[in-house]
Write a protein that holds these residues in place. Structure first.
Motif, short mmCIF file in Angstrom:
data_model
loop_
_atom_site.label_atom_id
_atom_site.label_comp_id
_atom_site.label_asym_id
_atom_site.label_seq_id
_atom_site.Cartn_x
_atom_site.Cartn_y
_atom_site.Cartn_z
N VAL A 333 0.83 -1.20 0.00
CA VAL A 333 0.00 0.00 0.00
C VAL A 333 0.87 1.26 0.00
O VAL A 333 0.46 2.31 -0.52
N GLY A 334 2.07 1.17 0.56
CA GLY A 334 2.90 2.34 0.78
C GLY A 334 3.37 3.09 -0.46
O GLY A 334 3.15 4.31 -0.56
N PRO A 335 4.03 2.42 -1.43
CA PRO A 335 4.60 3.16 -2.56
C PRO A 335 3.62 4.03 -3.34
O PRO A 335 3.87 5.23 -3.51
N PRO A 336 2.48 3.52 -3.80
CA PRO A 336 1.57 4.41 -4.52
C PRO A 336 0.97 5.49 -3.63
O PRO A 336 0.74 6.62 -4.08
N SER A 337 0.72 5.16 -2.36
CA SER A 337 0.10 6.13 -1.46
C SER A 337 1.04 7.27 -1.11
O SER A 337 0.67 8.45 -1.19
N PHE A 338 2.27 6.94 -0.72
CA PHE A 338 3.22 7.99 -0.38
C PHE A 338 3.57 8.83 -1.61
O PHE A 338 3.81 10.03 -1.49
N THR A 339 3.61 8.20 -2.79
CA THR A 339 3.90 8.96 -4.00
C THR A 339 2.79 9.96 -4.30
O THR A 339 3.05 11.13 -4.61
N GLY A 340 1.54 9.52 -4.21
CA GLY A 340 0.43 10.43 -4.44
C GLY A 340 0.42 11.59 -3.47
O GLY A 340 0.24 12.75 -3.87
N THR A 430 -3.49 7.11 4.37
CA THR A 430 -4.32 8.09 5.07
C THR A 430 -3.94 9.51 4.66
O THR A 430 -4.82 10.35 4.40
N ILE A 431 -2.64 9.80 4.60
CA ILE A 431 -2.20 11.14 4.21
C ILE A 431 -2.62 11.45 2.79
O ILE A 431 -3.08 12.57 2.48
N ALA A 432 -2.50 10.46 1.89
CA ALA A 432 -2.92 10.67 0.50
C ALA A 432 -4.41 10.97 0.43
O ALA A 432 -4.85 11.84 -0.33
N SER A 433 -5.22 10.27 1.22
CA SER A 433 -6.66 10.52 1.23
C SER A 433 -6.96 11.93 1.71
O SER A 433 -7.82 12.62 1.14
N ILE A 434 -6.24 12.38 2.75
CA ILE A 434 -6.46 13.73 3.27
C ILE A 434 -6.06 14.78 2.24
O ILE A 434 -6.77 15.78 2.03
N LYS A 435 -4.93 14.57 1.57
CA LYS A 435 -4.47 15.53 0.56
C LYS A 435 -5.44 15.60 -0.62
O LYS A 435 -5.73 16.69 -1.13
N ILE A 436 -5.92 14.44 -1.05
CA ILE A 436 -6.86 14.41 -2.17
C ILE A 436 -8.18 15.09 -1.77
O ILE A 436 -8.77 15.86 -2.54
N GLY A 437 -8.64 14.80 -0.56
CA GLY A 437 -9.87 15.42 -0.09
C GLY A 437 -9.77 16.93 -0.02
O GLY A 437 -10.70 17.66 -0.40
N ALA A 438 -8.62 17.42 0.45
CA ALA A 438 -8.42 18.87 0.52
C ALA A 438 -8.31 19.47 -0.88
O ALA A 438 -8.85 20.55 -1.15
N GLY A 439 -7.62 18.77 -1.79
CA GLY A 439 -7.45 19.29 -3.14
C GLY A 439 -8.75 19.33 -3.92
O GLY A 439 -9.00 20.27 -4.69
N LEU A 440 -9.61 18.33 -3.72
CA LEU A 440 -10.88 18.28 -4.43
C LEU A 440 -11.99 19.00 -3.68
O LEU A 440 -13.10 19.16 -4.22
N GLY A 441 -11.70 19.41 -2.44
CA GLY A 441 -12.74 20.06 -1.65
C GLY A 441 -13.86 19.12 -1.28
O GLY A 441 -15.03 19.53 -1.16
N SER A 442 -13.55 17.84 -1.09
CA SER A 442 -14.55 16.83 -0.79
C SER A 442 -14.60 16.56 0.70
O SER A 442 -13.63 16.02 1.28
N LEU A 446 -12.47 13.81 3.18
CA LEU A 446 -11.80 14.29 4.39
C LEU A 446 -12.27 13.52 5.62
O LEU A 446 -11.46 13.17 6.49
N TRP A 447 -13.57 13.24 5.69
CA TRP A 447 -14.07 12.45 6.81
C TRP A 447 -13.53 11.02 6.75
O TRP A 447 -13.28 10.41 7.78
N MET A 448 -13.36 10.49 5.56
CA MET A 448 -12.75 9.17 5.43
C MET A 448 -11.32 9.19 5.97
O MET A 448 -10.88 8.27 6.66
N GLY A 449 -10.59 10.28 5.65
CA GLY A 449 -9.24 10.41 6.18
C GLY A 449 -9.23 10.48 7.70
O GLY A 449 -8.36 9.88 8.36
N SER A 450 -10.19 11.18 8.28
CA SER A 450 -10.27 11.25 9.74
C SER A 450 -10.61 9.89 10.34
O SER A 450 -10.07 9.49 11.39
N GLY A 451 -11.53 9.16 9.67
CA GLY A 451 -11.85 7.81 10.15
C GLY A 451 -10.66 6.88 10.09
O GLY A 451 -10.44 6.07 11.00
#
Length: 485
Positions: A333-340, A430-442, A446-451
């Protein structure tokens, strides 16, 4: 964290008990141990086992009921084995212990950036980070003592693949600590504003009362740390893979036991991009653009090498099935997630860099398309977000596959340090999800990242409890139970 082959054929424990003055050792009646010529042997020997010493004779009378020849029975339970001093247990304190500090740093990092916050959350994250620094000190001291007391273990740690694969967790721990330093300095020292701003020079304020002086010193530290870490990890990855390529034939890893852990030597190089995304905000535009370029190149190197190994890993799964230790599957899970996450972080600083950078430098970086730097930077930032989404899908697939593998059942249910793999690779997810949520304004993302942050904290606490219990119960840091076996 031994290989799959070792779990099918467990290696015997060679630590024999020290007998009494007569040289005899009592054997528990419910154990699989036996005695050979008066010596205590912590497993039952087979009648036709050619691996026994020529002078040894099997005195067990139940050999007719044993499985096929040469198949060793399960080792005597460690709780029934004679105790050994902590000094001797230290011989088996391996580099895989840095997965503890890596996971702890990851938890404190996601607590620093999780979007939905409550009062005191930053303090909790800081306490966990300080605890991680203590863990790092204790683990480093223990490994150093191991090398001092048992000098032969130093060479073995780098030439025995099962332990050598986890040497990079030392560098990964340092990278995670540096990221935490930057984040918690932003929160507690610079009032959530760590971005570099060019104000020019001012002669009216002294270094003692000018907060910019502290930020400048801090930025210099991060800059030096970034370039030193980049050079060191690149060189270390080349050397370590070279050692694995040239190890003796009988010690080489087999394609039948490929796991995602094979990407660990290149993993620290991937975190150069993560550091660049975190540190560039503290740097001047000319310094930040160099960091971002180096981080992007390192991220590409690490991701591509990981993909090469993943092809062999998926082929192994198709041909030979799931690994015995399913928790290690989360490493993929790490390589694609940390890269994103890294690409989005680096791109988010480009509008500031392009706005403050000299126009001639911008023209060089952008290939002459510097007429509208604001639009160009926004385009790069948008492209980075969609690249992050693209890679997030791969990370999510590996995540679900690892969960399915664990739910399906693990052949080896004893605790291993590989259990920490359920934490630190998912930090990147988790960090990738938070960054994507912030970038897309979703808000949903963002709640998924918090969960996921809450799930990571719970997993970290549970695995920490099991880790302590495993040390007490002699499941790890015990002869034959660690990566040096």
């Amino acid at each position: 964290m031994a290989t799959d082959v070792q779990h099918h054929h467990p290696a015997p424990t060679y630590e024999s008990a020290r007998g009494t003055a007569g040289g005899h050792q009592s054997v528990p009646s419910n154990s699989t141990a036996t005695t050979v010529n008066g010596s205590f042997v912590p497993f039952k020997l087979e009648a036709n086992d050619t691996t026994t010493p020529p002078s040894a004779a099997d005195t067990d009378t139940d050999d007719a009921n044993l499985p096929e020849p040469r198949q060793l029975l399960e080792r005597i339970p460690t709780v029934l084995q004679p105790s050994i001093p902590w000094r001797k247990r230290l011989m088996h304190f391996t580099f895989a212990w840095y997965t503890v500090t890596l996971s702890t740093s990851g938890v404190s990092l996601v607590l620093a950036i999780t979007p939905h916050r409550f009062r005191g959350l930053s303090t909790i994250g800081l306490v966990i980070f300080l605890l991680d620094l203590l863990f790092f000190l204790v683990i480093t001291t223990s490994i150093t003592l191991r090398f001092v007391l048992y000098k032969s273990t130093f060479r073995r740690a780098f030439t025995r693949p099962h332990e050598a694969l986890f040497v990079p967790t030392f560098f990964l721990s340092i990278a995670a600590i540096l990221c935490n330093v930057a984040e918690y300095a932003r929160i507690f020292l610079f009032d959530d504003d760590i971005s570099y701003r060019f104000h020019g020079t001012s002669s009216s304020s002294s270094d003692d009362d000018d907060p910019r002086a502290s930020l400048t010193s801090f930025a210099t530290f991060l800059c030096v740390a970034f370039w030193f870490f980049s050079g060191l990890t690149f060189l270390a990855s080349v050397i370590q893979y070279h050692l694995l390529f040239t190890v003796k034939a009988e010690r080489r890893l087999s394609l039948t036991t490929v796991t995602p852990a094979w990407v660990l030597p290149i993993f620290p190089v991937m975190l150069i991009g993560t550091l660049a995304g975190s540190f560039s905000r503290t740097q001047s535009p000319s310094s930040a653009i160099g960091m971002i370029c180096a981080g992007f190149a390192a991220q590409g190197l690490g991701l591509l090498v990981s993909f090469f190994f993943f092809s062999s890993y998926l082929s192994r799964l198709m041909a030979f099935g799931l690994p015995a230790q399913r928790a290690g599957m989360f490493i993929a899970v790490g390589p694609p997630s940390f890269t994103g996450a890294a690409v989005i972080s680096m791109a988010s600083d480009l509008p500031r860099v392009f706005a403050q950078l000299d126009s001639s430098r911008v023209a060089i970086v952008t290939g002459g398309l510097a007429n509208n730097t604001e639009t160009l930077a926004a385009g790069v930032k948008l492209g980075a977000i969609w690249l992050g989404v693209f890679l997030w899908g791969l990370g999510f697939w590996f995540f679900v596959s690892a969960v399915a593998g664990c739910v399906a059942g693990m052949q080896d249910k004893r605790f291993h340090l590989s259990w920490w793999s359920t934490v630190f690779p998912n930090v990147g997810f988790t960090i990738a999800s938070i960054k994507i949520g912030a970038g897309l304004g979703s808000e949903g993302v963002l709640w998924m990242g918090s969960g996921m942050t809450v799930a990571l904290v719970l997993a970290w606490a549970f695995i920490g409890y099991r880790c302590v219990r495993a040390v007490v119960k002699r499941e790890i840091v015990w002869p034959g139970h660690d990566e040096d076996s």
